[in-house]
Scaffold this motif. Structure first.
Motif, PDB file in Angstrom:
ATOM      1  N   UNK A  13       0.783  -1.144   0.002  1.00 11.87           N
ATOM      2  CA  UNK A  13      -0.058  -0.037   0.107  1.00 11.87           C
ATOM      3  C   UNK A  13       0.667   1.314   0.037  1.00 11.87           C
ATOM      4  N   UNK A  14       0.550   2.026  -1.030  1.00 14.00           N
ATOM      5  CA  UNK A  14       1.282   3.532  -0.993  1.00 14.00           C
ATOM      6  C   UNK A  14       0.697   4.468  -0.512  1.00 14.00           C
ATOM      7  N   UNK A  15      -0.687   4.691  -0.284  1.00 11.77           N
ATOM      8  CA  UNK A  15      -1.284   5.694   0.542  1.00 11.77           C
ATOM      9  C   UNK A  15      -2.198   5.306   1.709  1.00 11.77           C
ATOM     10  N   UNK A  16      -1.931   4.232   2.398  1.00 11.71           N
ATOM     11  CA  UNK A  16      -2.624   4.164   3.624  1.00 11.71           C
ATOM     12  C   UNK A  16      -1.519   3.827   4.833  1.00 11.71           C
ATOM     13  N   UNK A  98      -8.103   9.015  -4.161  1.00 17.78           N
ATOM     14  CA  UNK A  98      -6.993   8.503  -3.434  1.00 17.78           C
ATOM     15  C   UNK A  98      -6.205   9.591  -3.071  1.00 17.78           C
ATOM     16  N   UNK A  99      -5.615   9.293  -1.736  1.00 18.90           N
ATOM     17  CA  UNK A  99      -4.795  10.113  -1.326  1.00 18.90           C
ATOM     18  C   UNK A  99      -3.514   9.838  -2.179  1.00 18.90           C
ATOM     19  N   UNK A 100      -2.756  10.982  -2.251  1.00 15.50           N
ATOM     20  CA  UNK A 100      -1.488  10.630  -3.014  1.00 15.50           C
ATOM     21  C   UNK A 100      -0.477  10.114  -1.893  1.00 15.50           C
ATOM     22  N   UNK A 105      -0.099  13.286   0.380  1.00 10.93           N
ATOM     23  CA  UNK A 105      -1.153  12.634   0.601  1.00 10.93           C
ATOM     24  C   UNK A 105      -1.500  13.357   2.166  1.00 10.93           C
ATOM     25  N   UNK A 106      -0.349  13.480   3.012  1.00 10.24           N
ATOM     26  CA  UNK A 106      -0.815  13.800   4.234  1.00 10.24           C
ATOM     27  C   UNK A 106      -1.198  15.095   4.565  1.00 10.24           C
ATOM     28  N   UNK A 107      -0.801  15.910   3.321  1.00 18.14           N
ATOM     29  CA  UNK A 107      -1.206  17.362   3.105  1.00 18.14           C
ATOM     30  C   UNK A 107      -2.501  17.609   2.482  1.00 18.14           C
ATOM     31  N   UNK A 108      -3.226  16.423   2.134  1.00 21.70           N
ATOM     32  CA  UNK A 108      -4.528  16.438   1.798  1.00 21.70           C
ATOM     33  C   UNK A 108      -4.705  16.447   0.109  1.00 21.70           C
ATOM     34  N   UNK A 109      -3.555  16.097  -0.524  1.00 19.15           N
ATOM     35  CA  UNK A 109      -3.699  16.212  -2.087  1.00 19.15           C
ATOM     36  C   UNK A 109      -3.988  14.546  -2.562  1.00 19.15           C
ATOM     37  N   UNK A 158       0.896   5.400 -10.774  1.00 20.10           N
ATOM     38  CA  UNK A 158       2.078   6.161 -10.884  1.00 20.10           C
ATOM     39  C   UNK A 158       1.593   7.684 -10.669  1.00 20.10           C
ATOM     40  N   UNK A 159       0.405   8.154 -10.717  1.00 21.67           N
ATOM     41  CA  UNK A 159      -0.060   9.399 -10.360  1.00 21.67           C
ATOM     42  C   UNK A 159      -0.398   9.526  -8.879  1.00 21.67           C
ATOM     43  N   UNK A 160      -0.662   8.572  -8.560  1.00 19.26           N
ATOM     44  CA  UNK A 160      -0.757   8.476  -6.809  1.00 19.26           C
ATOM     45  C   UNK A 160       0.649   8.474  -6.289  1.00 19.26           C
ATOM     46  N   UNK A 161       1.600   7.953  -6.711  1.00 19.15           N
ATOM     47  CA  UNK A 161       2.917   7.978  -6.203  1.00 19.15           C
ATOM     48  C   UNK A 161       3.667   9.060  -6.563  1.00 19.15           C
ATOM     49  N   UNK A 162       3.135   9.980  -7.441  1.00 19.96           N
ATOM     50  CA  UNK A 162       3.939  11.124  -7.877  1.00 19.96           C
ATOM     51  C   UNK A 162       3.784  12.342  -6.917  1.00 19.96           C
ATOM     52  N   UNK A 163       4.640  13.033  -6.304  1.00 17.95           N
ATOM     53  CA  UNK A 163       4.421  14.156  -5.439  1.00 17.95           C
ATOM     54  C   UNK A 163       3.842  15.119  -6.280  1.00 17.95           C
TER      55      UNK A 163
END
Length: 164
Positions: A13-16, A98-100, A105-109, A158-163
């Motif tokens: 999991x990348x965003x959980x 999906x959160x980044x 992601x922690x900042x809400x993106x 890839x978009x989820x993983x991208x800053x």
């Protein structure tokens, strides 16, 4: 798709958060999956109605798992799935966000996509397409649809993983 184990899925999991991963429920038919007919693994969490998960191949035997949240609102018109782009629409399509991964992601993106509500994309792209003209290669068209689905699902991961 290569067969996966519960351990591999939970670790990818990348965003959980660890808590979110620890409470996830695998799909009920997980042990009977036909991995040859799956381009990505997607399922809804039966315990949390607005939560879903996808596991997308991301390279040499690697996978990226993503926690999705279904939007409260439904599209006003019948939407087309961004991933399988099936024109027959045998099922509903919903908006998932999906959160980044990481700090973004922690900042809400977040990023979003329209996907088949029950993640039937692999089945949809394997249905034979009607021949468009005399000599139309139905098998080649089917393979092209499968490849396009894999590419679009991987691009979302890839978009989820991208800053941001």
């Amino acid at each position: 798709m290569l067969p996966l184990t519960e351990k591999i899925i939970r670790a990818s999991f990348a965003n959980a958060s660890r808590k979110e991963v620890s409470v996830l429920t695998l799909p009920p038919d997980f042990d009977e999956l036909d991995w040859e007919a799956v381009d990505y693994l997607g399922w809804r969490d039966p315990k949390m109605s607005k939560r879903s998960y996808v596991v997308v191949p991301s390279g040499e035997g690697e996978v990226t798992a993503i926690l999705l949240r279904e939007a409260d609102a439904r599209p006003a018109a019948r939407a087309q799935c961004t991933w399988c782009q099936d024109v027959k629409l045998p099922n509903d399509v919903v908006f998932f966000s999906a959160k980044r991964a990481g700090a973004a992601g922690r900042n809400g993106d977040t990023v979003g996509t329209l996907v088949c509500a029950e993640f039937q994309c692999s089945t949809n792209v394997r249905r034979p397409v009607p021949p468009a003209y005399l000599g139309f290669d139905v098998d080649a068209a089917r393979e092209e649809r499968i490849l396009a689905l894999r590419e679009r699902a991987a691009a979302f991961a890839e978009n989820v993983l991208r800053p941001s």
